[in-house]
Design an enzyme around this catalytic site. Structure first.
Site, short mmCIF file in Angstrom:
data_model
loop_
_atom_site.label_atom_id
_atom_site.label_comp_id
_atom_site.label_asym_id
_atom_site.label_seq_id
_atom_site.Cartn_x
_atom_site.Cartn_y
_atom_site.Cartn_z
N ASP A 116 33.33 44.14 66.73
CA ASP A 116 34.78 44.33 66.60
C ASP A 116 35.24 44.82 65.23
O ASP A 116 36.42 44.69 64.89
CB ASP A 116 35.51 43.02 66.95
CG ASP A 116 35.46 42.73 68.44
OD1 ASP A 116 35.64 43.69 69.22
OD2 ASP A 116 35.24 41.58 68.82
N ASP A 176 35.47 48.55 75.52
CA ASP A 176 36.30 48.35 74.31
C ASP A 176 35.63 48.93 73.06
O ASP A 176 36.29 49.33 72.10
CB ASP A 176 36.56 46.86 74.05
CG ASP A 176 36.76 46.02 75.30
OD1 ASP A 176 36.20 46.37 76.34
OD2 ASP A 176 37.45 45.01 75.22
#
Ligand code: GLY
Length: 398
Positions: A116, A176
């Protein structure tokens, strides 16, 4: 509120309106109205968020604010939103708070246990560096990109997403993860090191091959075999089912392949982005107001929660896609305008007297875990503000 405070607010809003309308006569009045609304909301947030070591993430079911430490995947969105507020308004109060909220994330540059990095560091330090050219921010970004690419596996051809659920997945890659490629391309431009470019392209190509179905909808998770590099299975984690289309996943895919075309000029990514846009915009379960349900195949549509965050990501991506497409510029821009108008309306934009300081209501974070359902979530605000900036900039040049 005291009269003097009201006078201050009224005069601030009037000055902003004058500043915005004088800076370019073609800024449309609708943009000015929305910008005025977001400035007011975010100013009250700066005063209200007293925990200076954690950044706001969402409003919980009981109405409480949930803030998160730097390691959380959403920690970069609040600083990023503040940078966008600074860019939209020119008001230094947003710059100061953006700096404070960005700099508490510095240690993430060495955090190699998650993919992330882009969400955390590029939204915060990336926007900060773009707007200030602060050399310290550049160092953090470079180190972050270096850390992120340690998760690339050349046999699989992808950056590994998660380290959790080792019993379930050997090498999970989620859609993602396309969003992290922006940081990697940034590092390529800064350093000239083609390793970054090649890793981003490999990740995008492998994802294009294995994540997408024939109708250009995307799976959420693809689990790879690290010996053969083959996909073992395709599943969901945050969608309704393995074969359904989780709304935010489709949004990440659209945004991801749009940015791939921006960075490479390779037509196959433009085709991919346009096919994903067609899947989303033509879907029979996309409501008339263009704000998707949390999963396009959720079982109780129309009695399912919406996901305003997915709409905000799609909206921002469509503004960019409208600048790349050969034939659909007007269509994408119109769709994005309609989404932005809906998100800015009373149905989605938080009321003046809402008991929180987020911009948008009605996002869904993780329905299968019964977490963040139909509530304000910070990444919806971030992509909403990005969409607003993109719209404003597009209308200035056209
Ligand atoms: N990247 C996690 C999510 O979209 O919820």
């Amino acid at each position: 509120m005291k009269i003097s405070q009201i006078a201050y607010r009224v005069s601030f809003v009037s000055i902003l309106l004058v500043m915005l309308s004088c800076s370019n006569t073609s800024i449309n009045t609708n943009n000015i109205t929305i910008i005025t609304k977001v400035v007011k909301k975010y100013k009250t947030g700066i005063e209200a968020y007293t925990n200076k070591q954690e950044n706001p993430r969402n409003i919980e079911k009981n109405g409480e604010l949930r803030s998160v430490a730097s390691g959380d995947w959403t920690s970069g969105f609040y600083p990023g939103a503040l940078w966008y507020m600074y860019e939209l308004s020119g008001d230094s109060i947003f710059k100061t708070e953006a700096q404070n909220r960005t700099e508490i994330l510095e240690k993430e540059k060495l955090n190699s246990v998650t993919h992330d990095m882009g969400f955390k560091v590029y939204c915060s330090y990336g926007n900060g560096y773009r707007l200030t050219k602060n050399q310290t921010y550049k160092e953090v970004l470079l180190q972050s990109a270096k850390t992120l690419i340690t998760r690339f596996n050349p046999t699989v051809g992808c950056i590994r997403s998660w380290d959790h659920h080792e019993d379930q997945w050997q090498f999970p890659v989620i859609i993602d993860n396309m969003m992290n490629l922006e940081l990697i391309f940034w590092a390529f431009h800064e350093t000239g090191d083609s390793t970054y470019y090649n890793i981003a392209v490999s990740h995008a190509n492998t994802t294009m091959k294995n994540h997408f179905r024939a109708d250009f909808s995307t799976y959420h998770v693809v689990n790879y075999d690290t010996i053969t590099g083959n996909a073992i299975n395709k599943q969901t984690h945050q969608g309704y089912g393995d074969e359904t289309s989780w709304a935010r996943g489709q949004a990440w895919g659209l945004y991801g392949y749009t940015l791939m075309y921006r960075e490479t000029s390779d037509e196959k990514y433009l085709v991919q982005a346009e096919e994903i846009a067609a899947f989303i915009l033509n879907h029979p379960n996309l409501p008339d107001d263009l704000i998707p349900y949390w999963d396009f195949n959720a079982p109780n549509i129309p009695d399912e929660p919406r996901d305003a965050s997915a709409a905000a990501v799609i909206c921002s991506a469509l503004y960019e896609l409208s600048t790349h497409t050969k034939n659909n510029a007007v269509f994408y821009k119109d769709m994005a305008d309609e989404m932005l108008n809906t998100l800015s309306s009373d149905s989605y934009f938080a009321a003046n007297d809402a008991p929180h300081h987020f911009l948008l209501e009605h996002s869904t974070g993780n329905w299968p875990s019964n977490s963040e359902i139909d509530c304000p979530i910070i990444y919806a605000d971030y992509y909403f503000l990005e969409a607003l900036l993109r719209k404003k900039n597009l209308e200035l040049i056209n």
